[in-house]
Write an enzyme that holds these catalytic residues in place. Structure first.
Site, PDB file in Angstrom:
ATOM      1  N   ASP A  35       0.847  -1.193   0.000  1.00 53.75           N
ATOM      2  CA  ASP A  35       0.000   0.000   0.000  1.00 53.75           C
ATOM      3  C   ASP A  35       0.883   1.245   0.000  1.00 53.75           C
ATOM      4  OD1 ASP A  35      -2.377   1.804   0.787  1.00 53.75           O
ATOM      5  OD2 ASP A  35      -3.261  -0.193   0.735  1.00 53.75           O
ATOM      6  N   HIS A  72      -3.838   5.527   3.641  1.00 54.07           N
ATOM      7  CA  HIS A  72      -4.575   4.342   3.200  1.00 54.07           C
ATOM      8  C   HIS A  72      -4.037   3.042   3.800  1.00 54.07           C
ATOM      9  CE1 HIS A  72      -6.248   1.516   0.025  1.00 54.07           C
ATOM     10  NE2 HIS A  72      -7.292   2.289   0.231  1.00 54.07           N
ATOM     11  N   SER A 246     -11.293  -1.571  -0.384  1.00 53.25           N
ATOM     12  CA  SER A 246     -10.027  -1.387   0.336  1.00 53.25           C
ATOM     13  C   SER A 246     -10.081  -1.956   1.746  1.00 53.25           C
ATOM     14  CB  SER A 246      -9.669   0.097   0.413  1.00 53.25           C
ATOM     15  OG  SER A 246      -9.253   0.582  -0.831  1.00 53.25           O
TER      16      SER A 246
END
Length: 437
Positions: A35, A72, A246
């Site tokens: 990520d 994220h 996600s």
């Protein structure tokens, strides 16, 4: 758990939660979070990040710590393995799994760097790679993984985990009905497990892309602001609005960590088989469900259904591994005209002889279609058992975009069927104005 009734909950309902963690918690299983970074010293993650396997391709070092805009990866990591029982925040699906930060998507990277991430420490150390990223959503593009990444998928599944295969978990995408899992060359690969998202009502979250390559779905947020997922955030904080595929993807990665703790000998295909066999059918009366010839239900909305951690672990404990992977390739290069605005379309049939038959897992279809506007086309594949996988549909985002240039679609909807018989490719042009080949 007493629900106060806030945010649409049901007031006054007591729910007894008996966690799986009395038997399995992910201990001994290492998950790589590919990520934009991972805060290693987050108080709810630090106990699970004390290893030397981390890597940063954006900074060319071994420190995956995020920058201020990299918001994220740390939430994804919390969904996998936030520590349980430490009086900090919540708990991940596998609260004792080791987390490895693989910082890749905080900046532009090359095919070679992506391939390195897919193969990073896969021989024995990192068992699962959680990938909540991919091509841009709902932009009408077809984006395949680069040739080095495709080779890395093959190498890691053949040689990773001592030959049992690295498990690559991939977000199915957030483009909703304006996109499809089959237009994403990463999630569309046989070597990845594409995960969709469902909301608290058991519906496909509106953003979760449909598609025949979706393996299963996992809980995430819904389509309203008050349905977010609570998880870790950068700067030792927490967030309460995480979601999308996600969030569904690292949840599935955490469940797979529990499965591999229960049975470290599972192969990468065995993991997929168990998830499919154990998935719970959501909204079974929906017209989108069909029972394939092996009596396994599939849906383009949900894949095989909602991931079931308890049942998957139970099945994994005493699982007998599948045999060696086999494959057969059929090719037909004779051109066929696609009639303009004709519901009958055109069909091409491929036949597998009875003596070549085996039990089907993945089916890939590579097409070379010349057409000025691929938003006019519906592409489907029908198995000998009558199962239809819809691989492409007319969509606004494809308007005025031409051709399918040797694009490979994939479907899992034939899982468990027999290969022998006639496979039919059908292409329909439903809009007047352009013909194709």
């Amino acid at each position: 758990l007493k629900n106060s009734g806030a945010n649409g909950g049901i007031a006054g309902i007591d729910v007894n939660i008996e966690p799986l963690w009395d038997r399995y918690s992910g201990a001994g299983v290492t998950v790589g979070v590919v990520d934009d970074g991972l805060q290693l010293d987050h108080p709810d993650l630090a106990a699970n990040t004390s290893n030397n396997l981390h890597k940063d391709w954006n900074g060319s070092d071994d420190d995956p710590s995020p920058e201020s805009e990299d918001t994220h990866g740390t939430p994804c990591a919390g969904v996998v393995a936030a520590v349980a029982g430490n009086q900090q925040g919540g708990a991940g699906a596998a609260p004792q799994a080791q987390l490895v930060g693989l910082r890749l998507i905080a900046a532009a990277v090359s095919d070679q760097q992506e391939a390195e991430a897919m193969n990073w420490e896969t021989a024995q150390a990192i068992l699962i790679k959680s990938n909540s990223w991919g091509p841009n959503d709902a932009e009408g593009e077809l984006e395949a993984a680069g040739p080095l990444v495709q080779s890395a998928f093959i190498d890691s599944t053949r040689n990773g985990r001592g030959g049992r295969g690295t498990v690559h978990v991939w977000a199915a995408g957030n483009g909703g009905d304006d996109d499809n899992v089959n237009y994403d060359g990463y999630a569309n690969s046989i070597y990845t497990i594409a995960i969709g998202a469902v909301n608290d009502k058991g519906q496909r979250s509106g953003y979760s892309e449909p598609g025949a390559a979706k393996v299963v779905s996992a809980p995430s947020d819904g389509d309203f602001d008050d349905q977010g997922i609570t998880t870790t955030d950068i700067n030792s904080n927490y967030r309460y609005d995480f979601g999308g595929t996600s969030s569904a993807t690292p949840l599935a990665a955490g469940v797979i960590a529990l499965m591999l703790e229960a049975n470290p000998d599972l192969g990468w295909r065995d993991v997929q088989e168990i998830l499919i066999r154990c998935a719970r059918q959501l909204r079974p009366d929906d017209a989108g469900w069909h029972l394939n010839a092996a009596k396994i239900p599939f849906s383009h909305d949900f894949g095989a259904g909602l991931i079931d951690a308890a049942l998957a672990i139970e099945l994994a404990e005493d699982w007998t591994n599948l045999g060696a992977q086999q494959s057969i390739t059929l090719t037909d290069s004779a051109p066929l005209a696609i009639p303009d605005q004709d519901s009958a379309g055109v069909e091409k049939t491929f036949t597998i002889e009875a003596n070549d038959s085996f039990r089907v897992e993945h089916v890939s279809l590579t097409v070379d279609i010349a057409h000025q506007d691929r938003s006019n086309l519906t592409i489907s594949l029908i198995s000998p058992g009558g199962t239809e996988s819809v691989l492409a549909l007319p969509q606004e985002t494809f308007a005025n975009k031409a051709n399918y240039d040797n694009w490979t679609f994939m479907t899992v909807h034939n899982w468990g069927e027999q290969a022998a018989g006639s496979w039919t490719l059908k292409v329909v042009d439903s809009v007047h104005g352009n013909a194709g080949i």
